[in-house]
Design an enzyme around this catalytic site. Sequence first.
Site, PDB file in Angstrom:
ATOM      1  N   CYS A  67       0.829  -1.210   0.000  1.00  0.00           N
ATOM      2  CA  CYS A  67       0.000   0.000   0.000  1.00  0.00           C
ATOM      3  C   CYS A  67       0.862   1.258   0.000  1.00  0.00           C
ATOM      4  CB  CYS A  67      -0.889  -0.042   1.238  1.00  0.00           C
ATOM      5  SG  CYS A  67      -1.852   1.446   1.547  1.00  0.00           S
TER       6      CYS A  67
ATOM      7  N   THR B 155       0.594   3.615   2.093  1.00  0.00           N
ATOM      8  CA  THR B 155       1.000   3.845   3.486  1.00  0.00           C
ATOM      9  C   THR B 155       2.285   3.086   3.796  1.00  0.00           C
ATOM     10  OG1 THR B 155      -1.297   4.146   4.170  1.00  0.00           O
ATOM     11  CG2 THR B 155       0.288   3.612   5.901  1.00  0.00           C
TER      12      THR B 155
ATOM     13  N   HIS C 167       5.098   5.069   2.451  1.00  0.00           N
ATOM     14  CA  HIS C 167       5.444   6.176   3.359  1.00  0.00           C
ATOM     15  C   HIS C 167       6.392   5.677   4.449  1.00  0.00           C
ATOM     16  CE1 HIS C 167       2.809   9.528   2.148  1.00  0.00           C
ATOM     17  NE2 HIS C 167       1.851   8.642   1.922  1.00  0.00           N
TER      18      HIS C 167
ATOM     19  N   HIS D 239      -0.863  -4.139   6.201  1.00  0.00           N
ATOM     20  CA  HIS D 239      -2.238  -4.165   6.719  1.00  0.00           C
ATOM     21  C   HIS D 239      -3.250  -4.716   5.718  1.00  0.00           C
ATOM     22  CE1 HIS D 239      -1.534  -0.228   4.817  1.00  0.00           C
ATOM     23  NE2 HIS D 239      -2.786  -0.309   4.420  1.00  0.00           N
TER      24      HIS D 239
ATOM     25  N   CYS E 234     -15.727   3.711  22.944  1.00  0.00           N
ATOM     26  CA  CYS E 234     -15.767   5.172  22.897  1.00  0.00           C
ATOM     27  C   CYS E 234     -17.061   5.656  22.224  1.00  0.00           C
ATOM     28  CB  CYS E 234     -14.551   5.720  22.147  1.00  0.00           C
ATOM     29  SG  CYS E 234     -14.541   5.392  20.364  1.00  0.00           S
TER      30      CYS E 234
ATOM     31  N   ASP F 279      -3.341  12.442 -13.460  1.00  0.00           N
ATOM     32  CA  ASP F 279      -2.132  11.932 -12.818  1.00  0.00           C
ATOM     33  C   ASP F 279      -0.929  12.446 -13.594  1.00  0.00           C
ATOM     34  OD1 ASP F 279      -1.779   9.472 -10.631  1.00  0.00           O
ATOM     35  OD2 ASP F 279      -0.039   9.732 -11.916  1.00  0.00           O
TER      36      ASP F 279
END
Length: 351
Positions: free
Chosen positions: A42, A44, A47, A67, A100, A199
């Site tokens: 991915c 991410t 990164h 992930h 939460c 792009d």
Amino acid sequence: MASTMQALSKVKPQPGFVLNEVPIPKIGPTDVLIRVEKAGVCGTDFHIYSWDKWAQARIHLPCVIGHEFMGRVTAIGDAVRSVAVGERVSAEGHIADLTCFLCRTGEAHICERVKIIGVDRDGSFAEYVAMPEYNIWKLDPTIPDEYAAIFDPLGNAVHTVMAAGVSTKSVVITGVGSIGLMAIPVARAAGAAAVYAIDVNPAKLELAKRLGADEVFSATDPNLVDEIHKRTNGDGADVLLEMSGSGSAIDTGLQMVRNGGRAALLGIPSDNISINLAERIIFKGLTVLGINGRKMFETWYQTQALVKSGRVDLHPIITHILPFTEFDHAFELMRTGTAAKIVLDLKGERA
């Protein structure tokens, strides 16, 4: 079972990953242990591999990365009831606390204390990954392994498209990396009237055209905003799907949206960006949506339905299936823009 496994880890604050031996995750009473068979690479992950400012601020070392994955259940905790050993599964990588305010009101994907595998806790670039029973997604037998491994990013595309409400709308997609490319057939399946892709990579733009974009444009075209306005009766596009995370692309994309339009932002900038809020958003009366992950689990049902229907074909987007050990090659392909979507194979198969 052995006590250790091979995993791709971030162990030092510098570019690159290390393939090392780490302990096989232990599972608690409500956890599931999965033998990973295929894992998607991915943006991410890139990164983190590159160790940019976002990664430096977010990742705590050491950490097993990854992930996106699919595999088979090899063990379950004593309290697990809905998952059995041997089942073929994927999983939602956002692990919410489920207590939460957001979790209790249907927004678990943006839980205040969410832990993301491969980012906040050990992930799926490994022989085994442990997941809570709640996060497990049982795979339909008709879904190919390589598709199942990338349900996470496909879910991002589905979430972005569905949140933006593209039916009968003109849509501009800025950034046609893998998720931007996935968004094209998803937007078509959701009833978009027109899809325009932008792009800097000519090969990605050609692929975008094959996937159903009405027209594609180079991000370096100085007349880009005028071109989009020309194709939308002078008004601008109804919807922007921002997938690049580039500050200049976000700025240009917002210019292309008509007054009163919608902008769904998924791409993650590597650093802070500067935007003229008054001109780009406030005076235009735009609705701006921040998109994070997938809705749990509405998006997963939508994603599986789209793939099973045949209306979203991922085959052209998966350009490489590489052995797990060729991870450096995978990230080099990403860096050069040579690949669209890469899947790492942990079973010894290669295509």
